[in-house]
Scaffold this active site. Structure first.
Site, PDB file in Angstrom:
ATOM      1  N   GLN A  11       0.829  -1.201   0.000  1.00 39.41           N
ATOM      2  CA  GLN A  11       0.000   0.000   0.000  1.00 39.41           C
ATOM      3  C   GLN A  11       0.859   1.245   0.000  1.00 39.41           C
ATOM      4  O   GLN A  11       1.942   1.277   0.563  1.00 39.41           O
ATOM      5  CB  GLN A  11      -0.989   0.012   1.153  1.00 39.41           C
ATOM      6  CG  GLN A  11      -0.405   0.246   2.516  1.00 39.41           C
ATOM      7  CD  GLN A  11      -1.468   0.142   3.602  1.00 39.41           C
ATOM      8  OE1 GLN A  11      -2.377  -0.678   3.549  1.00 39.41           O
ATOM      9  NE2 GLN A  11      -1.350   0.974   4.606  1.00 39.41           N
ATOM     10  N   GLY A  12       0.322   2.255  -0.677  1.00 38.32           N
ATOM     11  CA  GLY A  12       1.006   3.538  -0.745  1.00 38.32           C
ATOM     12  C   GLY A  12       0.009   4.657  -0.516  1.00 38.32           C
ATOM     13  O   GLY A  12      -1.207   4.441  -0.544  1.00 38.32           O
ATOM     14  N   TYR A  13       0.538   5.849  -0.329  1.00 37.97           N
ATOM     15  CA  TYR A  13      -0.301   7.003  -0.020  1.00 37.97           C
ATOM     16  C   TYR A  13      -0.162   8.072  -1.091  1.00 37.97           C
ATOM     17  O   TYR A  13       0.935   8.541  -1.376  1.00 37.97           O
ATOM     18  CB  TYR A  13       0.064   7.572   1.365  1.00 37.97           C
ATOM     19  CG  TYR A  13      -0.365   6.620   2.441  1.00 37.97           C
ATOM     20  CD1 TYR A  13      -1.631   6.720   3.002  1.00 37.97           C
ATOM     21  CD2 TYR A  13       0.450   5.570   2.843  1.00 37.97           C
ATOM     22  CE1 TYR A  13      -2.066   5.821   3.953  1.00 37.97           C
ATOM     23  CE2 TYR A  13       0.018   4.662   3.800  1.00 37.97           C
ATOM     24  CZ  TYR A  13      -1.242   4.797   4.342  1.00 37.97           C
ATOM     25  OH  TYR A  13      -1.664   3.891   5.265  1.00 37.97           O
ATOM     26  N   LEU A  14      -1.304   8.431  -1.677  1.00 39.43           N
ATOM     27  CA  LEU A  14      -1.357   9.566  -2.594  1.00 39.43           C
ATOM     28  C   LEU A  14      -1.346  10.859  -1.780  1.00 39.43           C
ATOM     29  O   LEU A  14      -0.876  11.890  -2.238  1.00 39.43           O
ATOM     30  CB  LEU A  14      -2.605   9.497  -3.473  1.00 39.43           C
ATOM     31  CG  LEU A  14      -2.613   8.305  -4.448  1.00 39.43           C
ATOM     32  CD1 LEU A  14      -4.005   8.062  -5.000  1.00 39.43           C
ATOM     33  CD2 LEU A  14      -1.622   8.539  -5.568  1.00 39.43           C
ATOM     34  N   GLU A  29       3.415   8.723  -2.666  1.00 38.26           N
ATOM     35  CA  GLU A  29       4.543   9.288  -1.928  1.00 38.26           C
ATOM     36  C   GLU A  29       5.570   8.192  -1.665  1.00 38.26           C
ATOM     37  O   GLU A  29       5.245   7.004  -1.702  1.00 38.26           O
ATOM     38  CB  GLU A  29       4.044   9.851  -0.586  1.00 38.26           C
ATOM     39  CG  GLU A  29       3.028  10.950  -0.723  1.00 38.26           C
ATOM     40  CD  GLU A  29       2.375  11.349   0.597  1.00 38.26           C
ATOM     41  OE1 GLU A  29       2.641  10.698   1.634  1.00 38.26           O
ATOM     42  OE2 GLU A  29       1.589  12.306   0.596  1.00 38.26           O
TER      43      GLU A  29
END
Length: 157
Positions: A29-32, A84
Site C-alpha cells: 500500500q502507498g499514499y497519494l 509518496e
C-alpha cells in the site's frame, strides 16, 4: 457502507497468533496523500485492490471517517507509482477471537520487526476478548499509523 471506522491498535508480543489465523494475505500500500486531515491510500491485498480515503482521527484516536472502493488491480499498480515515497509492505493475518476478528499486520522491508494488531468495533465502549499475544495498546500513538510508517520507517526509530 459504514462511514465511521472505530478501531483499536495494539502491539503484538509474539507470533503465536499465526497458528490461529484463518486468512493470510500480502499487502502493498502507498499514499497519494498522507496528511492527517485526509489520507488517500491505494492498497493491493491478495488478488483485490482498493482506494481508501480516511479523515482526521477524533480525540480518542479510535474513530474517523473512512470511504473505500474496490478498484481493478492493474489500476492500483499504476496508482502505486504515483504514491509518496515509502510503500508499506506487510502480511495481514486475520484471527477470530470471541465475537471479533483481529487483523494482525507483520511488516516487512523498512518496517521489519513491527507487528501490530487492530480490532474494529461498533462503538468506542464495546468490550472484547483479549488474546494472550496482545500487548500494549497504541491506538492514540500516531507513530503506528501506516501513513506515518510510510514516511518514518520503524527501522529508523
Amino acid at each position: 457502507m459504514k462511514m465511521i471506522e472505530i478501531e483499536k491498535k495494539f502491539m503484538v508480543l509474539n507470533d503465536s497468533f499465526k497458528a490461529a489465523a484463518f486468512t493470510q494475505n500480502h499487502i502493498a500500500q502507498g499514499y497519494l496523500s498522507s496528511v492527517p486531515e485526509r489520507t488517500v491510500r491505494v492498497r493491493i491485498k491478495g488478488e483485490k485492490s482498493y482506494l481508501t480515503i480516511k479523515g482526521l482521527t477524533n480525540d480518542t484516536g479510535m474513530s474517523r471517517f473512512e470511504w473505500e472502493k474496490e478498484i481493478p488491480v492493474n489500476e492500483a499498480k499504476k496508482l502505486l507509482l504515483l504514491c509518496e515515497k515509502g510503500i508499506i509492505d506487510k502480511t495481514r493475518f486475520e484471527i477470530k477471537v470471541g465475537n471479533h476478528i483481529f487483523e494482525v499486520d507483520e511488516f516487512h522491508g523498512e518496517n521489519q520487526g513491527l507487528i501490530i494488531a487492530e480490532i474494529e468495533l461498533d462503538s468506542e465502549t464495546e468490550t472484547f476478548e483479549k488474546p494472550n499475544w496482545l500487548g500494549a495498546e497504541v491506538t492514540n500513538d500516531k507513530r503506528y499509523y501506516n501513513s506515518y510508517l510510510s514516511n518514518h520507517p520503524y527501522k529508523n526509530w
